[in-house]
Write an enzyme that holds these catalytic residues in place. Structure first.
Site, PDB file in Angstrom:
ATOM      1  N   LYS A  47     -36.589 -24.337 -41.730  1.00 57.87           N
ATOM      2  CA  LYS A  47     -36.883 -25.069 -42.646  1.00 57.87           C
ATOM      3  C   LYS A  47     -36.121 -26.282 -42.296  1.00 57.87           C
ATOM      4  CE  LYS A  47     -36.782 -21.422 -46.105  1.00 57.87           C
ATOM      5  NZ  LYS A  47     -35.934 -20.813 -46.925  1.00 57.87           N
ATOM      6  N   ASP A 104     -33.777 -29.672 -35.868  1.00 57.58           N
ATOM      7  CA  ASP A 104     -32.562 -30.399 -36.518  1.00 57.58           C
ATOM      8  C   ASP A 104     -31.526 -30.485 -35.702  1.00 57.58           C
ATOM      9  OD1 ASP A 104     -32.336 -27.593 -36.532  1.00 57.58           O
ATOM     10  OD2 ASP A 104     -32.289 -27.348 -38.720  1.00 57.58           O
ATOM     11  N   ASP A 107     -27.372 -26.205 -31.029  1.00 59.77           N
ATOM     12  CA  ASP A 107     -25.911 -25.670 -30.862  1.00 59.77           C
ATOM     13  C   ASP A 107     -25.981 -25.015 -29.559  1.00 59.77           C
ATOM     14  OD1 ASP A 107     -23.546 -24.618 -31.367  1.00 59.77           O
ATOM     15  OD2 ASP A 107     -24.000 -23.296 -32.916  1.00 59.77           O
ATOM     16  N   ARG A 169     -29.408 -28.836 -48.498  1.00 58.85           N
ATOM     17  CA  ARG A 169     -30.334 -29.138 -47.442  1.00 58.85           C
ATOM     18  C   ARG A 169     -30.744 -30.844 -47.805  1.00 58.85           C
ATOM     19  NH1 ARG A 169     -32.508 -25.190 -44.014  1.00 58.85           N
ATOM     20  NH2 ARG A 169     -32.976 -23.372 -44.931  1.00 58.85           N
TER      21      ARG A 169
END
Ligand code: 5GP
Length: 186
Positions: A47, A104, A107, A169
């Protein structure tokens, strides 16, 4: 800080809404030039990429369609499991399509490199990567973001689509979550 209700849970704002908007507009111009008349399929990773997809798609002025995938990543913790599982697959046949995978944050890069390989194996003509944020660990893996918003330090961040246990969020900026918050939930 502009979040009165949660400001005691955030250590600092790393990237502001204004910085995100300006950088995404710049990258959108670059994508338009690179696309050179080809139709584009944006694939957002649910999401976390919802806000990036929303801003990037509206910044672009070329023909495009959008689709979504959901994969398992961190669950409720703050470190990568390395296990990628498809929770929601694409609705679109991507054979022959030019795909821009919209994430998004990178990492460890495990999620994206798995996703990229998966989309290539379905016969996409090209798979490029757009990431709003990148952490230092990402340089160790074989994943290159074709379009990158910002490099950030190795801290756990929330906001602009990024969550901790589904919270935060909706925050407009990218902020460092205070370690107190996850210490309390462990
Ligand atoms: P990777 O596979 O690159 O290690 O992890 C990518 C995914 O982990 C991202 O899509 C995101 O869901 C999650 N992630 C990585 N770093 C952070 C972070 O600092 N904050 C949040 N909320 N999620 C993160």
């Amino acid at each position: 800080m502009r979040y009165d209700d949660v400001s005691d849970q955030l250590d600092e704002i790393l990237v502001t809404e204004e910085q995100l908007r300006a950088r995404i507009a710049e990258l959108a111009r670059q994508i338009e030039r690179d696309c050179d008349g080809q139709d584009l399929l944006l694939v957002g990773v649910l999401k976390g990429a919802v806000m990036v997809m929303s801003d990037l798609s509206r910044a672009l002025t070329i023909p495009l369609t959008m689709d979504w995938m959901a994969v398992s990543s961190y669950g409720h913790g703050t470190t990568s499991s390395g296990v990628v599982r498809i929770l929601k697959d694409l609705d679109t046949d991507i054979a022959g399509r030019h795909v821009l995978l919209v994430e998004d944050i990178i990492d460890t890069g495990l999620t994206l490199s798995w996703l990229r390989d998966n989309l290539i194996s379905r016969g996409a003509s090209s798979v490029k990567i757009f990431a709003a944020l990148r952490k230092p660990e990402a340089v160790k893996v074989n994943i290159v973001a074709d379009y990158l918003g910002f490099d950030i330090p190795n801290k756990f961040v929330v906001g602009y689509g990024l969550d901790f246990a589904e919270n935060y969020r909706h925050l407009r900026d990218v902020a460092v979550l205070s370690p107190r918050v996850y210490a309390e939930s462990e």
